[in-house]
Design an enzyme around this catalytic site. Structure first.
Site, PDB file in Angstrom:
ATOM      1  N   SER A 124     -24.032  24.812-121.955  1.00 46.91           N
ATOM      2  CA  SER A 124     -22.318  25.632-121.775  1.00 46.91           C
ATOM      3  C   SER A 124     -22.607  26.263-120.959  1.00 46.91           C
ATOM      4  CB  SER A 124     -22.444  26.171-123.292  1.00 46.91           C
ATOM      5  OG  SER A 124     -21.638  27.043-122.364  1.00 46.91           O
ATOM      6  N   TYR A 149     -24.879  32.598-129.896  1.00 49.78           N
ATOM      7  CA  TYR A 149     -24.482  31.440-129.702  1.00 49.78           C
ATOM      8  C   TYR A 149     -25.242  31.225-128.374  1.00 49.78           C
ATOM      9  CZ  TYR A 149     -22.233  27.262-128.112  1.00 49.78           C
ATOM     10  OH  TYR A 149     -21.558  26.001-127.072  1.00 49.78           O
ATOM     11  N   LYS A 153     -27.983  28.982-126.801  1.00 48.08           N
ATOM     12  CA  LYS A 153     -27.816  27.962-125.458  1.00 48.08           C
ATOM     13  C   LYS A 153     -28.782  28.117-124.010  1.00 48.08           C
ATOM     14  CE  LYS A 153     -24.660  25.613-127.115  1.00 48.08           C
ATOM     15  NZ  LYS A 153     -24.758  24.148-127.749  1.00 48.08           N
TER      16      LYS A 153
HETATM   17  P1  NAD Z   1     -18.591  20.320-133.402  1.00 46.43           P
HETATM   18  O1  NAD Z   1     -18.580  21.769-134.532  1.00 46.43           O
HETATM   19  O2  NAD Z   1     -17.141  20.089-133.328  1.00 46.43           O
HETATM   20  O3  NAD Z   1     -19.601  19.508-133.457  1.00 46.43           O
HETATM   21  C1  NAD Z   1     -20.866  19.238-133.978  1.00 46.43           C
HETATM   22  C2  NAD Z   1     -20.980  18.873-134.781  1.00 46.43           C
HETATM   23  O4  NAD Z   1     -22.687  19.340-135.004  1.00 46.43           O
HETATM   24  C3  NAD Z   1     -19.983  18.802-136.463  1.00 46.43           C
HETATM   25  O5  NAD Z   1     -19.765  18.041-136.623  1.00 46.43           O
HETATM   26  C4  NAD Z   1     -21.332  19.933-137.322  1.00 46.43           C
HETATM   27  O6  NAD Z   1     -20.930  19.475-138.441  1.00 46.43           O
HETATM   28  C5  NAD Z   1     -22.292  19.072-136.966  1.00 46.43           C
HETATM   29  N1  NAD Z   1     -23.703  19.951-137.273  1.00 46.43           N
HETATM   30  C6  NAD Z   1     -24.021  21.223-137.164  1.00 46.43           C
HETATM   31  N2  NAD Z   1     -24.729  21.950-137.036  1.00 46.43           N
HETATM   32  C7  NAD Z   1     -26.048  20.682-137.174  1.00 46.43           C
HETATM   33  C8  NAD Z   1     -26.716  20.273-138.400  1.00 46.43           C
HETATM   34  N3  NAD Z   1     -27.960  21.307-138.267  1.00 46.43           N
HETATM   35  N4  NAD Z   1     -27.347  19.055-138.430  1.00 46.43           N
HETATM   36  C9  NAD Z   1     -26.109  17.886-138.084  1.00 46.43           C
HETATM   37  N5  NAD Z   1     -25.788  18.276-137.600  1.00 46.43           N
HETATM   38  C10 NAD Z   1     -25.035  19.433-137.741  1.00 46.43           C
HETATM   39  O7  NAD Z   1     -18.547  21.261-131.541  1.00 46.43           O
HETATM   40  P2  NAD Z   1     -18.272  20.319-130.468  1.00 46.43           P
HETATM   41  O8  NAD Z   1     -16.628  21.238-129.984  1.00 46.43           O
HETATM   42  O9  NAD Z   1     -18.204  19.220-130.182  1.00 46.43           O
HETATM   43  O10 NAD Z   1     -19.773  20.351-129.664  1.00 46.43           O
HETATM   44  C11 NAD Z   1     -20.158  19.956-129.452  1.00 46.43           C
HETATM   45  C12 NAD Z   1     -21.801  20.591-129.057  1.00 46.43           C
HETATM   46  O11 NAD Z   1     -20.526  21.174-127.689  1.00 46.43           O
HETATM   47  C13 NAD Z   1     -22.152  22.111-129.311  1.00 46.43           C
HETATM   48  O12 NAD Z   1     -23.897  22.130-129.451  1.00 46.43           O
HETATM   49  C14 NAD Z   1     -21.894  23.103-128.811  1.00 46.43           C
HETATM   50  O13 NAD Z   1     -22.268  24.061-128.497  1.00 46.43           O
HETATM   51  C15 NAD Z   1     -21.534  22.164-127.169  1.00 46.43           C
HETATM   52  N6  NAD Z   1     -20.294  23.441-126.520  1.00 46.43           N
HETATM   53  C16 NAD Z   1     -19.786  22.790-126.796  1.00 46.43           C
HETATM   54  C17 NAD Z   1     -17.939  23.627-126.557  1.00 46.43           C
HETATM   55  C18 NAD Z   1     -16.735  23.529-126.461  1.00 46.43           C
HETATM   56  O14 NAD Z   1     -15.957  24.834-126.713  1.00 46.43           O
HETATM   57  N7  NAD Z   1     -16.169  22.933-127.632  1.00 46.43           N
HETATM   58  C19 NAD Z   1     -18.392  24.338-125.139  1.00 46.43           C
HETATM   59  C20 NAD Z   1     -19.739  24.383-124.471  1.00 46.43           C
HETATM   60  C21 NAD Z   1     -20.705  23.762-125.690  1.00 46.43           C
HETATM   61  N1  UFG Z   2      -7.548  33.563-124.840  1.00 49.37           N
HETATM   62  C1  UFG Z   2      -6.410  33.928-125.146  1.00 49.37           C
HETATM   63  N2  UFG Z   2      -5.409  33.651-126.320  1.00 49.37           N
HETATM   64  C2  UFG Z   2      -6.174  33.247-127.897  1.00 49.37           C
HETATM   65  C3  UFG Z   2      -7.598  32.778-127.154  1.00 49.37           C
HETATM   66  C4  UFG Z   2      -7.688  32.324-126.035  1.00 49.37           C
HETATM   67  O1  UFG Z   2      -5.588  34.508-124.112  1.00 49.37           O
HETATM   68  O2  UFG Z   2      -5.719  33.194-128.486  1.00 49.37           O
HETATM   69  C5  UFG Z   2      -7.540  33.465-123.621  1.00 49.37           C
HETATM   70  C6  UFG Z   2      -9.097  33.941-123.544  1.00 49.37           C
HETATM   71  O3  UFG Z   2      -9.029  34.967-123.033  1.00 49.37           O
HETATM   72  C7  UFG Z   2      -9.858  32.824-122.457  1.00 49.37           C
HETATM   73  C8  UFG Z   2      -9.298  31.645-122.207  1.00 49.37           C
HETATM   74  O4  UFG Z   2      -7.955  31.918-123.152  1.00 49.37           O
HETATM   75  O5  UFG Z   2      -9.407  33.983-121.100  1.00 49.37           O
HETATM   76  C9  UFG Z   2     -10.525  30.948-122.614  1.00 49.37           C
HETATM   77  O6  UFG Z   2     -10.500  31.247-124.096  1.00 49.37           O
HETATM   78  P1  UFG Z   2     -11.298  30.336-124.871  1.00 49.37           P
HETATM   79  O7  UFG Z   2     -11.465  31.595-126.109  1.00 49.37           O
HETATM   80  O8  UFG Z   2     -10.464  28.839-124.868  1.00 49.37           O
HETATM   81  O9  UFG Z   2     -12.679  29.898-124.386  1.00 49.37           O
HETATM   82  P2  UFG Z   2     -13.871  31.000-123.979  1.00 49.37           P
HETATM   83  O10 UFG Z   2     -13.900  30.297-122.342  1.00 49.37           O
HETATM   84  O11 UFG Z   2     -13.767  32.541-124.107  1.00 49.37           O
HETATM   85  O12 UFG Z   2     -14.411  30.357-124.563  1.00 49.37           O
HETATM   86  C10 UFG Z   2     -15.515  28.918-124.064  1.00 49.37           C
HETATM   87  C11 UFG Z   2     -16.002  28.239-125.234  1.00 49.37           C
HETATM   88  C12 UFG Z   2     -17.418  28.993-126.073  1.00 49.37           C
HETATM   89  C13 UFG Z   2     -18.480  28.943-124.857  1.00 49.37           C
HETATM   90  C14 UFG Z   2     -17.583  29.864-123.804  1.00 49.37           C
HETATM   91  C15 UFG Z   2     -18.364  30.359-121.925  1.00 49.37           C
HETATM   92  O13 UFG Z   2     -15.709  28.086-126.492  1.00 49.37           O
HETATM   93  O14 UFG Z   2     -18.368  28.263-126.609  1.00 49.37           O
HETATM   94  O15 UFG Z   2     -16.561  29.555-123.378  1.00 49.37           O
HETATM   95  O16 UFG Z   2     -19.170  29.002-121.989  1.00 49.37           O
HETATM   96  F1  UFG Z   2     -19.642  30.264-124.749  1.00 49.37           F
END
Ligand code: NAD
Ligand code: UFG
Length: 336
Positions: A124, A149, A153
């Site tokens: 991330s 969290y 990573k």
């Molecule tokens: P998500 O929660 O939709 O998907 C993660 C999946 O992993 C879920 O289906 C959950 O049931 C499964 N899971 C969790 N722990 C587990 C375990 N111990 N064993 C088996 N399955 C397990 O999340 P996502 O948004 O699809 O994110 C996927 C990956 O990308 C994650 O590692 C997340 O940290 C990373 N990531 C997400 C974002 C974001 O904003 N969505 C940003 C950066 C990184």
């Molecule tokens: N925001 C609002 N109102 C809301 C939600 C978000 O104003 O209800 C704003 C936040 O302040 C930020 C932007 O929208 O400026 C994006 O916020 P998000 O929560 O959608 O995303 P972030 O960038 O805060 O977080 C994301 C991922 C995290 C990761 C982080 C850093 O969700 O998992 O990027 O990479 F850790």
């Protein structure tokens, strides 16, 4: 090529499974369904015509996970499984460390035992901590993240670096995602958060269908053009394609590689609200609130390295992502 996808029923995982199937990969999903639903498999099948093999297994359960490796043979793994809610990780740090680190160490031990040599890891942009400058480049320092969290990573990136240093045949891609948004264009799959959404796009789509009253914008006095936070929003379908491109890279035996997956473009919260209104015709009422603790002003990627080395570039813009996210939300007002 046969690929194990952990977390494959989740938001990014399910979209990636679709792209893998479309590119003729065979997919085996392992997910404990802690944050996704088995119905996702039906939808993947509706979209692709193929139902991936699925194991409801917790990656932290070593014996059960080992059972999957005994039954199936993989050439590569994409490791999405993990807990991902920033705020929750501050309240439940031990659960976050146990789940994210435990699942990964089990996976790496099993890959070693069963001779699997390639792993793509969901990292991330959070590993860059509070950026000193934007855009962020892959060789910018990986700093202490601002929450447990993010720390998981940082730590898993380190574990993979050490594992690759010790085993010259191991290939690992650290993919640093910026802000994934959007949904499958069919409206069948998308982001399905439990409870009140923390992230911007699912909050906006819930306001748009009348499930929430108004958006609360966290601060408008940041040093950004309009004062609201700037992020690099990437359509989840583009992100999924980035994983297919990465698998192609890993078969060339590169060892450890790191890529930013974003668009290279920063968008403010107000710009996103305007884009949503333009793309969907739905007005999003909002109030300006105090900044959210832990938020950074601006965070966006330089993605030249992925373009050069993977031949991958984001194709969709925020208007596409707003349209697709809204379509998914309308078709699934109460989630999948
Ligand atoms: P998500 O929660 O939709 O998907 C993660 C999946 O992993 C879920 O289906 C959950 O049931 C499964 N899971 C969790 N722990 C587990 C375990 N111990 N064993 C088996 N399955 C397990 O999340 P996502 O948004 O699809 O994110 C996927 C990956 O990308 C994650 O590692 C997340 O940290 C990373 N990531 C997400 C974002 C974001 O904003 N969505 C940003 C950066 C990184
Ligand atoms: N925001 C609002 N109102 C809301 C939600 C978000 O104003 O209800 C704003 C936040 O302040 C930020 C932007 O929208 O400026 C994006 O916020 P998000 O929560 O959608 O995303 P972030 O960038 O805060 O977080 C994301 C991922 C995290 C990761 C982080 C850093 O969700 O998992 O990027 O990479 F850790």
């Amino acid at each position: 090529m046969r690929v194990l996808v952990t977390g494959g029923t989740g938001f990014i995982g399910s979209e990636t499974v679709i792209k893998l199937i479309e590119n003729k990969y065979e997919v085996v999903i392992v997910d404990n369904l802690s944050n996704s639903k088995e119905a996702v498999l039906d939808r993947i099948e509706t979209i692709t015509g193929v139902r991936p093999t699925f194991y409801k297994v917790d990656c932290c359960d070593y014996e059960a996970f080992r059972g999957v490796f005994e039954k199936e043979k993989f050439e590569a793994v994409i490791h999405f499984a993990g807990l991902k809610a920033v705020g929750e990780s501050v309240v439940k740090p031990i659960e976050y460390y146990a789940n994210n680190l435990g699942s990964t160490s089990n996976l790496l031990l099993l890959m070693k035992e069963f001779g699997v040599k390639s792993i793509v890891f969901s990292s991330s942009a959070t590993v860059y901590g509070i950026p000193k400058r934007v855009p962020l480049f892959e060789d910018d320092p990986v700093l202490s993240a601002t929450n447990p969290y993010g720390e998981t990573k940082v730590m898993i990136e380190r574990i993979l670096e050490d594992a690759c240093a010790a085993d010259k045949n191991l290939n690992a891609a650290l993919l640093r995602y910026f802000n994934p948004i959007g949904a499958h264009p069919s409206g069948l799959l998308g982001e399905d958060p439990n409870g009140i959404p923390n992230n911007l796009m699912p909050y906006i789509t819930q306001v748009a269908i009348g499930k929430r009253d108004h958006l609360r914008i966290w601060g408008n006095t940041y040093p950004t053009p309009d004062g609201t936070g700037v992020r690099d929003y990437i359509h989840v379908v583009d992100l999924a394609e980035g994983h297919v491109a990465t698998l192609k890279k890993l078969v060339t035996n590169p060892g450890l590689v790191v890529y930013n997956l974003g668009t290279g473009k920063g968008t403010s919260v107000l710009e996103m609200v305007n884009a949503f209104e333009k793309a969907t015709g739905v007005k999003i009422p909002y109030t300006i609130e105090e900044p959210r603790p832990g938020d950074v002003a601006a965070n966006y990627a330089n993605c030249d390295k992925a373009a050069k080395e993977l031949g991958w570039k984001a194709k969709y813009d925020i208007f596409d992502a707003c349209r697709d996210a809204y379509n998914f939300q309308q078709k699934n007002p109460n989630g999948i």
